[in-house]
Design a protein around this motif. Structure first.
Motif, PDB file in Angstrom:
ATOM      1  N   SER A  39       0.827  -1.205   0.000  1.00  0.00           N
ATOM      2  CA  SER A  39       0.000   0.000   0.000  1.00  0.00           C
ATOM      3  C   SER A  39       0.861   1.255   0.000  1.00  0.00           C
ATOM      4  N   ASP A  40       0.338   2.289  -0.664  1.00  0.00           N
ATOM      5  CA  ASP A  40       1.032   3.568  -0.658  1.00  0.00           C
ATOM      6  C   ASP A  40       0.299   4.631   0.156  1.00  0.00           C
ATOM      7  N   TRP A  41      -0.980   4.392   0.474  1.00  0.00           N
ATOM      8  CA  TRP A  41      -1.746   5.334   1.287  1.00  0.00           C
ATOM      9  C   TRP A  41      -2.593   4.592   2.307  1.00  0.00           C
ATOM     10  N   ALA A  42      -2.675   5.133   3.499  1.00  0.00           N
ATOM     11  CA  ALA A  42      -3.610   4.679   4.531  1.00  0.00           C
ATOM     12  C   ALA A  42      -4.691   5.744   4.637  1.00  0.00           C
ATOM     13  N   LEU A  43      -5.932   5.306   4.668  1.00  0.00           N
ATOM     14  CA  LEU A  43      -7.062   6.226   4.727  1.00  0.00           C
ATOM     15  C   LEU A  43      -7.925   5.879   5.946  1.00  0.00           C
ATOM     16  N   PRO A  44      -7.526   6.379   7.121  1.00  0.00           N
ATOM     17  CA  PRO A  44      -8.290   6.053   8.332  1.00  0.00           C
ATOM     18  C   PRO A  44      -9.633   6.770   8.355  1.00  0.00           C
ATOM     19  N   GLN A  45     -10.549   6.243   9.157  1.00  0.00           N
ATOM     20  CA  GLN A  45     -11.819   6.925   9.359  1.00  0.00           C
ATOM     21  C   GLN A  45     -11.525   8.198  10.148  1.00  0.00           C
ATOM     22  N   THR A  46     -11.955   9.325   9.632  1.00  0.00           N
ATOM     23  CA  THR A  46     -11.687  10.595  10.285  1.00  0.00           C
ATOM     24  C   THR A  46     -12.571  10.739  11.519  1.00  0.00           C
ATOM     25  N   THR A  47     -11.928  10.958  12.645  1.00  0.00           N
ATOM     26  CA  THR A  47     -12.647  11.135  13.907  1.00  0.00           C
ATOM     27  C   THR A  47     -12.216  12.469  14.526  1.00  0.00           C
TER      28      THR A  47
END
Length: 183
Positions: free
Chosen positions: A46-54
């Motif tokens: 993977s080149d990007w992590a996209l966490p749930q924005t909190t």
């Protein structure tokens, strides 16, 4: 009448613009992806992590915690080793986790990365109309169960969605390749 013509022209332009952006895969790209999925032997980096924005991640962003170019909803994994590997009936992963953990298993000094290594459980594959694949399975780390959803596209792009029992969901985008090329 002038308003109807304007609306028609705008709608027609939008229709043309959307259809022009549709990409089609070549037969060789589709065949390469079909082979990867059929052999159940590939690795995703993977080149990007996209966490749930909190609210917590937004507070960290506002405090300047993230590197330049990163945000609470998009974190570069450049230079950060990571992979999810499927090899026949086994799966292993070493993925960094960014997000909120809802429950911890103690203060034993373990990191919060998503690491699992074991047998594929409830492995399901669906080939979509656009020649992409959706792969679903269950995985277990040392202290948590995960629902894993992988989308693989003919251009060898990938998306991983991990839903853990103790943490907020996270997505990763990257590339899929045969195991022999990745090692």
């Amino acid at each position: 009448m002038k308003n109807y013509i304007t609306v028609f022209l705008l709608s027609f332009g939008l229709f043309l613009n959307c259809s022009a952006s549709k990409t089609t895969a070549t037969p060789s790209q589709i065949a390469a992806l079909d082979e990867l999925v059929e052999n159940q032997s590939f690795v995703i980096e993977s080149d990007w992590a996209l966490p749930q924005t909190t609210n917590t991640l937004m507070a960290l962003q506002n405090a300047g915690f993230f590197s330049t170019g990163d945000s609470a909803s998009r974190i570069s994994l450049s230079g950060n080793p990571n992979e999810l590997k499927i090899d026949n009936e086994t799966v292993s992963s070493q993925l960094p986790y960014f997000g909120e953990v809802q429950s911890t298993s103690g203060y034993n000094g373990s990191d919060n990365s998503i690491s699992f290594d074991g047998e594929l459980k409830n492995y399901r594959v669906v080939k979509n109309d656009n020649s992409s694949y959706t792969i679903r399975f269950d995985a277990r780390s040392h202290s948590e169960n995960f629902d894993v959803i992988i989308h693989l596209y003919p251009n060898l792009r990938s998306e991983i969605i991990l839903k853990g029992a103790k943490r907020f969901p996270i997505r990763y985008t990257g590339y899929v390749s045969p195991i022999s090329e990745a090692n």
